[in-house]
Write an enzyme that holds these catalytic residues in place. Structure first.
Site, PDB file in Angstrom:
ATOM      1  N   LYS A 179       1.741 -26.194 -13.374  1.00 46.39           N
ATOM      2  CA  LYS A 179       3.101 -26.454 -12.893  1.00 46.39           C
ATOM      3  C   LYS A 179       3.485 -25.305 -11.958  1.00 46.39           C
ATOM      4  CE  LYS A 179       6.948 -25.651 -13.206  1.00 46.39           C
ATOM      5  NZ  LYS A 179       7.787 -25.184 -12.054  1.00 46.39           N
ATOM      6  N   GLU A 255       2.448 -12.573 -17.407  1.00 45.12           N
ATOM      7  CA  GLU A 255       2.549 -11.579 -16.325  1.00 45.12           C
ATOM      8  C   GLU A 255       3.996 -11.638 -15.853  1.00 45.12           C
ATOM      9  OE1 GLU A 255       0.188  -9.660 -15.590  1.00 45.12           O
ATOM     10  OE2 GLU A 255      -1.501 -10.591 -16.571  1.00 45.12           O
ATOM     11  N   CYS A 289       5.317  -8.571  -7.415  1.00 44.07           N
ATOM     12  CA  CYS A 289       5.665  -7.950  -8.704  1.00 44.07           C
ATOM     13  C   CYS A 289       5.231  -6.494  -8.751  1.00 44.07           C
ATOM     14  CB  CYS A 289       4.991  -8.708  -9.825  1.00 44.07           C
ATOM     15  SG  CYS A 289       3.196  -8.613  -9.704  1.00 44.07           S
ATOM     16  N   GLU A 382      15.383  -5.256 -12.087  1.00 48.45           N
ATOM     17  CA  GLU A 382      14.477  -5.755 -11.044  1.00 48.45           C
ATOM     18  C   GLU A 382      15.281  -6.503  -9.991  1.00 48.45           C
ATOM     19  OE1 GLU A 382      11.892  -9.272 -11.771  1.00 48.45           O
ATOM     20  OE2 GLU A 382      10.274  -7.999 -11.026  1.00 48.45           O
TER      21      GLU A 382
HETATM   22  N1  LIG Z   1       3.457  -9.587 -13.424  1.00 49.13           N
HETATM   23  C1  LIG Z   1       3.002 -10.338 -12.435  1.00 49.13           C
HETATM   24  O1  LIG Z   1       1.787 -10.406 -12.166  1.00 49.13           O
HETATM   25  C2  LIG Z   1       3.967 -11.115 -11.595  1.00 49.13           C
HETATM   26  C3  LIG Z   1       3.475 -11.714 -10.448  1.00 49.13           C
HETATM   27  C4  LIG Z   1       4.386 -12.423  -9.643  1.00 49.13           C
HETATM   28  C5  LIG Z   1       5.732 -12.534  -9.982  1.00 49.13           C
HETATM   29  N2  LIG Z   1       6.158 -11.952 -11.121  1.00 49.13           N
HETATM   30  C6  LIG Z   1       7.570 -12.040 -11.485  1.00 49.13           C
HETATM   31  O2  LIG Z   1       8.037 -13.377 -11.234  1.00 49.13           O
HETATM   32  C7  LIG Z   1       9.420 -13.328 -10.833  1.00 49.13           C
HETATM   33  C8  LIG Z   1       9.602 -14.078  -9.534  1.00 49.13           C
HETATM   34  O3  LIG Z   1       9.044 -15.370  -9.675  1.00 49.13           O
HETATM   35  P1  LIG Z   1       9.966 -16.632 -10.039  1.00 49.13           P
HETATM   36  O4  LIG Z   1      11.350 -16.436  -9.525  1.00 49.13           O
HETATM   37  O5  LIG Z   1       9.219 -17.858  -9.643  1.00 49.13           O
HETATM   38  O6  LIG Z   1      10.013 -16.544 -11.634  1.00 49.13           O
HETATM   39  P2  LIG Z   1      10.676 -17.623 -12.614  1.00 49.13           P
HETATM   40  O7  LIG Z   1      10.483 -17.084 -13.963  1.00 49.13           O
HETATM   41  O8  LIG Z   1      12.018 -17.998 -12.152  1.00 49.13           O
HETATM   42  O9  LIG Z   1       9.744 -18.948 -12.420  1.00 49.13           O
HETATM   43  C9  LIG Z   1       8.365 -18.865 -12.573  1.00 49.13           C
HETATM   44  C10 LIG Z   1       7.834 -20.247 -12.938  1.00 49.13           C
HETATM   45  O10 LIG Z   1       8.349 -20.590 -14.221  1.00 49.13           O
HETATM   46  C11 LIG Z   1       8.975 -21.867 -14.178  1.00 49.13           C
HETATM   47  N3  LIG Z   1      10.044 -21.841 -15.175  1.00 49.13           N
HETATM   48  C12 LIG Z   1      11.310 -21.353 -15.026  1.00 49.13           C
HETATM   49  N4  LIG Z   1      12.001 -21.480 -16.184  1.00 49.13           N
HETATM   50  C13 LIG Z   1      11.153 -22.063 -17.090  1.00 49.13           C
HETATM   51  C14 LIG Z   1      11.262 -22.469 -18.457  1.00 49.13           C
HETATM   52  N5  LIG Z   1      12.400 -22.294 -19.148  1.00 49.13           N
HETATM   53  N6  LIG Z   1      10.185 -23.051 -19.063  1.00 49.13           N
HETATM   54  C15 LIG Z   1       9.025 -23.233 -18.368  1.00 49.13           C
HETATM   55  N7  LIG Z   1       8.851 -22.872 -17.064  1.00 49.13           N
HETATM   56  C16 LIG Z   1       9.902 -22.291 -16.445  1.00 49.13           C
HETATM   57  C17 LIG Z   1       9.421 -22.012 -12.753  1.00 49.13           C
HETATM   58  O11 LIG Z   1       9.622 -23.369 -12.412  1.00 49.13           O
HETATM   59  C18 LIG Z   1       8.273 -21.369 -11.996  1.00 49.13           C
HETATM   60  O12 LIG Z   1       7.212 -22.291 -11.847  1.00 49.13           O
HETATM   61  C19 LIG Z   1       9.751 -11.846 -10.696  1.00 49.13           C
HETATM   62  O13 LIG Z   1      10.393 -11.385 -11.858  1.00 49.13           O
HETATM   63  C20 LIG Z   1       8.393 -11.177 -10.582  1.00 49.13           C
HETATM   64  O14 LIG Z   1       8.395  -9.842 -11.045  1.00 49.13           O
HETATM   65  C21 LIG Z   1       5.318 -11.218 -11.932  1.00 49.13           C
HETATM   66  N1  LIG Z   2      -2.109 -10.833 -10.256  1.00 47.42           N
HETATM   67  C1  LIG Z   2      -2.242 -10.204  -9.064  1.00 47.42           C
HETATM   68  C2  LIG Z   2      -1.167  -9.874  -8.279  1.00 47.42           C
HETATM   69  C3  LIG Z   2       0.170 -10.079  -8.711  1.00 47.42           C
HETATM   70  C4  LIG Z   2       1.194  -9.881  -7.838  1.00 47.42           C
HETATM   71  C5  LIG Z   2       2.543 -10.107  -8.205  1.00 47.42           C
HETATM   72  O1  LIG Z   2       3.437 -10.519  -7.421  1.00 47.42           O
HETATM   73  C6  LIG Z   2      -3.611  -9.851  -8.597  1.00 47.42           C
HETATM   74  O2  LIG Z   2      -3.730  -9.155  -7.576  1.00 47.42           O
HETATM   75  O3  LIG Z   2      -4.557 -10.288  -9.282  1.00 47.42           O
END
Ligand SMILES: NC(=O)c1ccc[n+]([C@@H]2O[C@H](COP(=O)([O-])OP(=O)(O)OC[C@H]3O[C@@H](n4cnc5c(N)ncnc54)[C@H](O)[C@@H]3O)[C@@H](O)[C@H]2O)c1
Ligand SMILES: N/C(=C\C=C\C=O)C(=O)O
Length: 478
Positions: A179, A255, A289, A382
């Site tokens: 998804k 993550e 992230c 954040e």
């Molecule tokens: N740690 C990492 O590797 C990493 C990598 C990329 C992004 N992020 C984090 O992601 C965030 C930005 O991405 P975003 O805005 O898409 O995050 P988000 O949590 O809003 O959404 C992420 C995904 O989860 C789904 N989702 C949202 N609510 C849900 C629920 N209640 N149940 C199931 N699925 C749900 C969304 O539709 C989307 O596909 C930032 O906080 C960023 O730090 C972390």
């Molecule tokens: N998971 C990884 C990057 C994540 C980036 C977050 O926005 C990767 O480089 O494998």
């Protein structure tokens, strides 16, 4: 680009359609089908059936060959993937060409290579007195796939992050229901076409589009037929998913969010530290992230560093937009909050006026702040935009205390020429990843993930294959 579900080997568009908006200029790119509960159920059912089909008994070599066909398929449609990712995210072509699509190909190839000739772990045991039975035994461990894996990915690196989970989940012998974010459905749909052409059995890879809370994401993570959840997104979303999956005790790999610190010591190569922090704070307009939002600089070089970083931020051009008007508004609300909390704005702090089509998009200025107390929300929360706060420190211990005073712990950078200091400080930074004199340098075999509110578990190399499979100990009396 028409986003479609892909369930049991069939492309379908059932569900109310919602518009896909281009972040670059606010235009409508197309529509996306909102995955219904029925579509999610069909996908989980198809994935379960595929586990009972040829994929469930495929050898590691056969799975590796399938992953290589997918990698080749993505490579063959490289330009289409670049165009789709640029359209959905508004990012530069250069980023999509050098990061997004090559990493997707690399993700599939890395796990195909890891699988080849992978030794199972074996032990021979002389049965000690306290065991039931006597004599010798042969113990060996085999790994069994978990089954149906739910993969939920975010909008910031859509293809890179979805394939970062899809590849190892399939490599370990699972089937998947993916998804993607509702903001960025296009490359996931393209990937479904590549996988369909690569001839993976129907139901091995399934794709359902839609929103998260109260929609496809939630239907999937609460589905009793899901054996594991691999999620990347906000920490609050991770908590919601954990609650939703708790009744089925579904294992999760998370993550999550971050508020990543940089530590710049006075002995650092200041040119490298400035260049590195420009990259780590402003790449993809801070929507990664791993990006730096807190910079701590040893006092003798603090003023110079802050001034040089501000100068570089002001000079940035061609930077991309926030993913949506909603996210742009969130980042701008933090710019206002920073002023209310007493920040000095060294650079940026507002929204640009380009005088062209980009003004219809969701751009914000790259921003450098100083002068806030560590208790400020701008320093603690954040923001996920092109902004960082720079503050001084006097001692190594103080630097570590500042860096670690956060509910997050994902990634950090340390800039120093002192080798002993690098090895002394790095392990004491409470993040899952510490880059020294570099940023986002990636070996896909290393453990990737965060501590505290930044995640649960590690992904990468064997760490991913371990999460996506169960070890089974077989003990044979000899
Ligand atoms: N740690 C990492 O590797 C990493 C990598 C990329 C992004 N992020 C984090 O992601 C965030 C930005 O991405 P975003 O805005 O898409 O995050 P988000 O949590 O809003 O959404 C992420 C995904 O989860 C789904 N989702 C949202 N609510 C849900 C629920 N209640 N149940 C199931 N699925 C749900 C969304 O539709 C989307 O596909 C930032 O906080 C960023 O730090 C972390
Ligand atoms: N998971 C990884 C990057 C994540 C980036 C977050 O926005 C990767 O480089 O494998």
């Amino acid at each position: 680009m028409k986003a479609e579900h892909y369930v049991g080997g069939v492309f379908r568009s059932d569900g109310p359609a919602f518009p896909l908006i281009a972040p670059a200029d606010g235009s409508e790119l197309g529509t996306v089908p909102e995955g219904t509960r029925e579509a999610v159920d069909d996908a989980v059912t198809a994935a379960r059936a595929a586990m009972k089909g040829p994929w469930g008994t495929a050898s590691a070599e056969e799975r590796a060959a399938a992953l290589r066909r997918v990698a080749d398929g993505v490579q063959a449609r490289f330009e289409e993937f670049v165009a789709a990712e640029v359209a959905d995210t508004g990012r530069s072509r250069a980023f999509a060409e050098t990061v997004d699509v090559p990493r997707a190909v690399g993700n599939f190839r890395a796990y195909a290579d890891l699988l080849y000739g992978r030794p199972e772990r074996a032990y021979t045991t002389r049965v000690p007195g306290w065991s039931a039975g006597t004599g010798e035994a042969l113990n060996y461990t085999v790994r069994r796939p978990l089954g149906v894996v739910a993969i939920i990915s975010p909008w910031n690196l859509p293809l890179l992050l979805s394939t970062w989970k899809i590849a190892p989940a399939l490599a370990a012998g699972n089937t998947v229901v993916v998804k993607p974010s509702e903001e960025t459905p296009s490359t996931a749909t393209l990937l479904a076409r590549v996988i369909d052409d690569a001839g993976l059995p129907d139901g091995v890879f399934n794709l359902v589009h839609g929103h998260g809370a109260g929609a496809a994401g939630e239907f999937l993570t609460g589905h009793p037929g899901v054996d594991a959840i691999a999620f990347t997104g906000e920490s609050a979303t991770g908590a919601a998913i954990m609650r939703n999956a708790a009744d089925h005790v579904t294992p999760v790999s998370f993550e999550l969010g971050g508020k990543n610190p940089a530590l710049v010591f006075a002995d650092a190569d200041l040119d490298a530290a400035v260049d590195g922090t420009v990259r780590s704070s402003f790449t993809h307009s801070g929507q990664i992230c791993l990006c730096t939002e807190r910079v701590y600089v040893e006092r003798p070089v603090f003023e110079e560093f802050a001034a040089r970083l501000g100068e570089r931020a002001r000079a940035l051009d061609g930077y991309g937009p926030m993913i949506s008007a909603e996210h742009r508004d969130k980042v701008m609300s933090y710019y206002r909050l920073a002023g209310e909390e007493g920040a000095t704005v060294v650079a940026g702090g507002g929204a640009p006026a380009f005088g062209d089509a980009r003004d219809g998009g969701f751009h914000v200025e790259p921003t450098v702040l100083t002068g806030l107390p560590e208790t400020a929300r701008t320093v603690k929360e954040e923001i996920f935009g092109p902004v960082c706060h720079v503050a001084p420190f006097d001692t190594e211990d103080e630097a570590l205390e500042l860096a670690n005073d956060s509910p997050y712990g994902l990634a950090s950078t340390v800039w120093t020429r002192d080798l002993s200091r690098a090895h002394r400080v790095a392990p004491r930074v409470e993040t899952g990843i510490v880059w020294v004199n570099c940023w986002n340098l990636r070996d896909l075999r290393t453990p990737f993930g965060g501590v505290k509110a930044s995640g649960i578990g590690r992904e990468g190399g064997e760490y991913s294959l371990d999460f996506f499979s169960e070890p089974v100990n077989v003990c044979i009396q000899i």
